[in-house]
Design an enzyme around this catalytic site. Sequence first.
Site, PDB file in Angstrom:
ATOM      1  N   TYR A 147       0.873  -1.037  -0.098  1.00  0.00           N
ATOM      2  CA  TYR A 147      -0.076   0.068   0.218  1.00  0.00           C
ATOM      3  C   TYR A 147       0.680   1.478  -0.205  1.00  0.00           C
ATOM      4  CZ  TYR A 147      -3.647   3.148   1.410  1.00  0.00           C
ATOM      5  OH  TYR A 147      -4.773   4.167   1.412  1.00  0.00           O
ATOM      6  N   ASP A 148       1.690   1.378   0.941  1.00  0.00           N
ATOM      7  CA  ASP A 148       2.629   2.685   0.972  1.00  0.00           C
ATOM      8  C   ASP A 148       3.477   2.906  -0.030  1.00  0.00           C
ATOM      9  OD1 ASP A 148       1.743   1.909   3.477  1.00  0.00           O
ATOM     10  OD2 ASP A 148       3.698   1.989   4.713  1.00  0.00           O
ATOM     11  N   VAL A 189      -9.082   1.750  13.292  1.00  0.00           N
ATOM     12  CA  VAL A 189      -9.096   2.053  14.730  1.00  0.00           C
ATOM     13  C   VAL A 189     -10.535   2.530  14.863  1.00  0.00           C
ATOM     14  CG1 VAL A 189      -8.121   4.309  14.545  1.00  0.00           C
ATOM     15  CG2 VAL A 189      -7.979   2.745  16.629  1.00  0.00           C
ATOM     16  N   THR A 212      -0.123   8.084  18.100  1.00  0.00           N
ATOM     17  CA  THR A 212      -1.251   9.172  17.902  1.00  0.00           C
ATOM     18  C   THR A 212      -1.601   9.090  16.494  1.00  0.00           C
ATOM     19  OG1 THR A 212       0.340  10.901  17.130  1.00  0.00           O
ATOM     20  CG2 THR A 212      -0.048  10.675  19.564  1.00  0.00           C
ATOM     21  N   ARG A 279       1.111  10.249  13.760  1.00  0.00           N
ATOM     22  CA  ARG A 279       0.388  10.916  12.634  1.00  0.00           C
ATOM     23  C   ARG A 279      -0.335  12.205  12.759  1.00  0.00           C
ATOM     24  NH1 ARG A 279       2.504   8.576   9.065  1.00  0.00           N
ATOM     25  NH2 ARG A 279       1.626   6.942   8.250  1.00  0.00           N
TER      26      ARG A 279
END
Length: 347
Positions: A147-148, A189, A212, A279
Amino acid sequence: MHGHKRIMVTGGTGFLGSFLCERLLREGNDVLCVDNYYTGSRDNVLHLLDDPRFEILRHDITFPLYVEVDEIFNLACPASPVHYQHDPVQTVKTNVHGAINMLGLAKRTKAKIFQASTSEVYGDPAVHPQPEEYRGSVNPIGPRACYDEGKRCAETLFFDYHRQYGVEIRVARIFNTYGPRMQTNDGRVVSNFIVQALQNEPITIFGAGTQTRSFCYVDDLIEGFIRLMGAPDGVTGPINLGNPGEFTVRELAEMVVEMTGSRSSIVFKPLPIDDPTQRKPDISRAKQELGWQPTVNLREGLEKTIAYFEWKLSGGSRNMPSVRPAQPAYTHLPVPVVGLPVSEATR
């Protein structure tokens, strides 16, 4: 971006794509929704099927598509780790072959094309918050690389098509976004915590919960899409789109438990490989060039999202919650004055 255009949205039955299709229809456009239903759902656009300006086509963008359009929004790609790691080779193909096919279509039709990139291009960042100039810290051989690195390669292709062929591009780097129509099992999440809390199951936090994230409500993000696509020539991006409000994962879990009245406890499991520790977007460029910034705070957005999942988990036995006003969002905001800081553009 007002007026009648022929606009294609790849990934149009997905979480973000379905909201974008709605917005584009409200602005009077013809919308071609393209999806292979890998993670999207026809249920997300059922309410649009009776609109004569809406068309849906089952298609995988790793294969060429021959249609006539004025603009393309390329949103096609699974975005949650559970889904994009299930078939990593296909994820890379969707990002790379898909980008080549959509850019080729844009080149042939002289269409403006938008790429939904991601904050994951920054990897596990060494710079905080993350500005667009930061080149990232990505593991090219890890389990998230499909993905990245796929998204990083797609950005490369977009800018090379722009430089070599003059294709008019827009690239948005999307930070964590949430809202109604997220899948109950997508592994992200916000949806994980809400579903676990509503079912009074233990809420699973990976790591210590000190990592974060910055959470952007879907309506804010779609407004950013519209403003970026409608920006003057030369505003290509990449531009960060996300909410700079920063919360630890544990803070989010505690907020969801409190808002749902859940009896859930919190349990901790090992942190996945290459999971980012911080993040947070630097949205200075979005403010400057688009006059854009989020307006929905986390608690307000969670209220709407929780109501949706309550309905979803009930099997539709209760009335579906309203997820947006009848009128287009952001009608209260002034038209941005491109090139001015948002504080000046809104005076």
